[in-house]
Design a protein around this motif. Structure first.
Motif, PDB file in Angstrom:
ATOM      1  N   SER A  13       0.538  -1.471  -0.152  1.00  0.00           N
ATOM      2  CA  SER A  13       0.509  -0.099   0.546  1.00  0.00           C
ATOM      3  C   SER A  13       1.228   1.299   0.163  1.00  0.00           C
ATOM      4  CB  SER A  13      -0.801  -0.079   0.959  1.00  0.00           C
ATOM      5  OG  SER A  13       0.087  -0.224   2.844  1.00  0.00           O
ATOM      6  N   VAL A  14       1.858   1.254   0.379  1.00  0.00           N
ATOM      7  CA  VAL A  14       2.971   2.817   0.611  1.00  0.00           C
ATOM      8  C   VAL A  14       3.332   2.296  -1.386  1.00  0.00           C
ATOM      9  CG1 VAL A  14       5.247   3.085   1.808  1.00  0.00           C
ATOM     10  CG2 VAL A  14       3.534   2.118   3.475  1.00  0.00           C
ATOM     11  N   VAL A  15       4.026   1.251  -1.139  1.00  0.00           N
ATOM     12  CA  VAL A  15       4.441   1.597  -2.480  1.00  0.00           C
ATOM     13  C   VAL A  15       3.358   1.932  -4.002  1.00  0.00           C
ATOM     14  CG1 VAL A  15       5.293   0.215  -4.465  1.00  0.00           C
ATOM     15  CG2 VAL A  15       5.796  -0.207  -1.515  1.00  0.00           C
ATOM     16  N   LYS A  16       2.816   1.526  -3.901  1.00  0.00           N
ATOM     17  CA  LYS A  16       1.442   2.137  -4.533  1.00  0.00           C
ATOM     18  C   LYS A  16       0.965   3.696  -4.393  1.00  0.00           C
ATOM     19  CE  LYS A  16      -0.602  -2.473  -5.290  1.00  0.00           C
ATOM     20  NZ  LYS A  16      -2.136  -3.046  -4.608  1.00  0.00           N
ATOM     21  N   ALA A  17       1.074   3.498  -3.165  1.00  0.00           N
ATOM     22  CA  ALA A  17       0.591   5.460  -2.645  1.00  0.00           C
ATOM     23  C   ALA A  17       1.899   6.171  -3.042  1.00  0.00           C
ATOM     24  CB  ALA A  17       0.866   5.553  -0.953  1.00  0.00           C
TER      25      ALA A  17
END
Length: 371
Positions: free
Chosen positions: A96-100
């Protein structure tokens, strides 16, 4: 300020380089098991000057190796800070952090950076002009690249309304995302050939800017590689500290991981590049400024995102898909539409910069309060 280091020659110290003091601060806090919030802040700040040094070394190396290999190096190291942060996050399974951070880099470049560039340049000049053909090519590429990130989210939403198990949906998402990642990466390679070889005359302004630097004293290949390697190692350590302290920092500061990924991590990873685009706008070199902002967003979607998908199969706990949340998808769509309307005529002014910044603030508010 200029330092004369044995074996590396003279190295000029800029304003951002003074932030390097946070590197030993972050190391000390990590070794002494200090507060996660302080580790996060120190490592985030330290990445900014390290990224600037990496960009400077890459620029000097490009002058030595020529436009072909130089273009590849700029593509690879232009988003190196984000790439390293994302790699560490993938190893930790923080998809989720990577996509964000991918979303944040895209909207940050075309809303925040371009907005600040138009505002800063527009306050000095009533009308700012740039190459409409090159800008439209970049904008079209941006639409194509971001569609590759939007389609998986739409498919995921459609599948959830059917009688299919979650495991089957996840498997199909991974397959579709991998296929789209291959298409995006292949298209990115062709875009490099187009801009650096067959139609490089369309990017003449950037070439003129490069010519302007040739008179300056360049670094040797050995010096450039040494500085590049040292900066990369530094960013690797700081990125690991940043990711590991992320959960503790977000809880302490009352922020969510998606907001940190979209706003904070994206700003940290692109800080050096952001400052360059704004500085060029102040000098009324809008072709370079627009190319940096829109081109960087396309690069994130067509190069960085696919690389993250590929790497997740080797270093992640599971494959990462390209299915973004509804808000992330809408953020990308609205941002791309607005920047396409604004850049279509090849000229701008400070009010259009305000409009871009307004959308960025609106999206930032949404990310802060919704998650």
């Amino acid at each position: 300020m200029v330092l004369n280091l044995k074996g590396l020659g003279k190295i000029e110290i800029g304003l951002l380089d003074y932030l390097l003091i946070f590197v030993p601060v972050a190391v000390y806090l990590e070794l002494t098991h200090g507060s996660g919030t302080y580790i996060f802040a120190a490592s985030a700040i330290s990445i900014i000057p390290l990224a600037a040094i990496m960009g400077k070394a890459t620029e000097h190396l490009t002058e030595k190796l020529g436009p072909g290999l130089g273009g590849f190096l700029n593509a690879t190291f232009g988003n190196a800070a984000e790439l390293i942060i994302a790699i560490i996050a993938i190893k930790e399974g923080m998809f989720s952090v990577v996509k964000a951070s991918i979303t944040g880099s895209i909207i940050g470049n075309i809303l925040l950076v371009l907005g600040l560039s138009f505002l800063a340049g527009g306050l000095k000049q009533k009308s700012l002009k740039f190459n409409a053909t090159a800008a439209n090519l970049n904008s079209t590429m941006l639409i194509l690249s971001t569609s590759g990130l939007v389609v998986p989210a739409v498919i995921h939403s459609l599948l959830k309304n059917q009688s299919i198990t979650n495991a089957a949906i996840d498997g199909l998402n991974n397959t579709i995302s991998l296929a789209i990642a291959i298409v995006l990466f292949t298209t990115y390679v062709f875009s490099l050939v187009f801009s650096l070889k067959s139609h490089k005359h369309l990017y003449g302004a950037a070439d003129e800017e490069a010519e302007g630097h040739k008179g300056a004293e360049g670094w040797s290949t050995g010096k450039s590689l040494s500085v590049l390697l040292a900066a990369t190692v530094g960013i690797s350590f700081m990125s690991e500290f940043l990711v590991k302290s992320l959960e503790s920092a977000t809880k302490s500061l009352g922020m969510n991981e998606v907001f940190v990924g979209v706003i904070v991590v994206a700003l940290v990873g692109n800080a050096a590049e952001h400052s360059t685009a704004i500085f060029m706008a102040l000098k009324n070199k809008m072709d370079v400024s627009v190319s940096i902002a829109i081109g960087s967003s396309s690069q994130v979607a067509m190069f960085l995102a696919p690389i993250m998908v590929f790497l997740s199969y080797f270093i992640g706990p599971a494959p990462m898909d390209l299915s973004f949340t509804a808000l992330e998808t809408l953020s990308i769509v609205f941002s791309v539409l607005l920047v396409n309307f604004i850049s279509a005529d090849g000229q701008t002014h400070w009010m259009e910069g305000v409009q871009l910044l307004a959308l960025y603030v609106i999206l930032g508010i949404a990310y802060f309060f919704i998650y």
